[in-house]
Scaffold this active site. Structure first.
Site, PDB file in Angstrom:
ATOM      1  N   ASP A 143       0.841  -1.210   0.000  1.00 31.03           N
ATOM      2  CA  ASP A 143       0.000   0.000   0.000  1.00 31.03           C
ATOM      3  C   ASP A 143       0.868   1.250   0.000  1.00 31.03           C
ATOM      4  OD1 ASP A 143      -2.053  -1.783   0.522  1.00 31.03           O
ATOM      5  OD2 ASP A 143      -1.967  -1.413   2.684  1.00 31.03           O
TER       6      ASP A 143
HETATM    7  N1  URA Z   1      -1.145  -6.079   3.738  1.00 30.32           N
HETATM    8  C1  URA Z   1      -1.583  -4.824   3.815  1.00 30.32           C
HETATM    9  O1  URA Z   1      -2.579  -4.526   4.469  1.00 30.32           O
HETATM   10  N2  URA Z   1      -0.899  -3.883   3.150  1.00 30.32           N
HETATM   11  C2  URA Z   1       0.202  -4.131   2.427  1.00 30.32           C
HETATM   12  O2  URA Z   1       0.766  -3.217   1.848  1.00 30.32           O
HETATM   13  C3  URA Z   1       0.637  -5.457   2.377  1.00 30.32           C
HETATM   14  C4  URA Z   1      -0.043  -6.418   3.038  1.00 30.32           C
END
Ligand code: URA
Length: 234
Positions: A104
């Site tokens: 993310d």
């Molecule tokens: N899980 C998440 O919530 N975000 C990420 O970036 C990777 C795994």
């Protein structure tokens, strides 16, 4: 084949900085003509490039494998509709690479980028069960029941139960660090798991993919994988 910058083409052989120096010093010829200008584009499938008189062949078939320590505040796609920085801005590669899965915008840590689709498949497909290790920073001590729920599996996305996870926690100043190891890779999975277990996420970082760890790689830094590291996944 797409056109690429001359210095990028040369950076399969020397570093990008050295490539610029070689060009500036008049050591590079394109189709027999010395090029000292920066920013010249070439077509590796048509143009003949020499460095000190030696022909440089396009690295066709030679894949690129990169490990990036992604900082928060970058998207894991090649382009962003809102004009935010992308992980592509942080690396240099002699050929087109793509991120292996996504972290993310706000997530930090180990992100692999490659030009090799088979390599990406090995890491992303749940059936290969490559473990991904995430470290969640929360405020306050996590209740044991929340950790147990994460271990068992929790309901996310309105119906799917996550697979059992390896979970451990340790106290840090003003909160706790929870290490969660999963082999699935659903969208925002760790954040959703924490929300389902009633835990707030202050910071999320991926510290390992399989046995590959960030080691001493600085936030925002990147490096090429070693031959052994590539072999391990393939
Ligand atoms: N899980 C998440 O919530 N975000 C990420 O970036 C990777 C795994």
């Amino acid at each position: 084949m797409d056109k690429i910058r001359l210095n990028k083409f040369l950076s399969g052989r020397v570093s990008r900085r050295a490539a610029d120096a070689c060009i500036a010093e008049g050591r590079v010829r394109v189709n027999g003509e010395t090029v000292t200008q920066m920013g010249v584009m070439i077509d590796p499938s048509r143009d003949s490039v020499t460095l000190d008189g030696e022909k440089i062949l396009p690295e066709r078939g030679r894949h690129v494998y990169i490990m990036l320590n992604k900082p928060a505040g970058f998207v894991s796609t090649a382009k962003d509709q809102f004009g935010r920085g992308t992980v592509m801005d942080l690396i240099e590669a002699p050929r087109r690479v793509f991120p292996v899965g996504r972290l993310d915008y706000d997530t930090e840590g180990l992100l692999l980028l490659t030009s090799d689709g088979a390599f990406a498949e090995k890491i992303l497909r749940p059936r290969y069960e490559i473990k991904k290790t995430y470290v969640v920073t929360t405020g306050g001590a996590p209740p044991e029941e929340a950790l147990a729920a994460l271990r068992r599996g929790v309901l996310i996305d309105g119906g799917a139960v996550t697979s059992p996870a390896e979970v451990s926690a340790r106290r840090v100043k003003n909160g706790a660090e929870i290490t969660i190891i999963i082999h699935e890779g659903r969208n925002r999975q760790v954040r959703k798991m924490c929300a389902a277990a009633g835990l707030s996420v202050r910071r999320l970082r991926r510290s390992a993919v399989g046995r590959l760890t960030l080691g001493g790689l600085a936030v925002g830094g990147w490096r090429n994988l070693t031959k052994d590291e590539i072999k391990y996944f393939l």
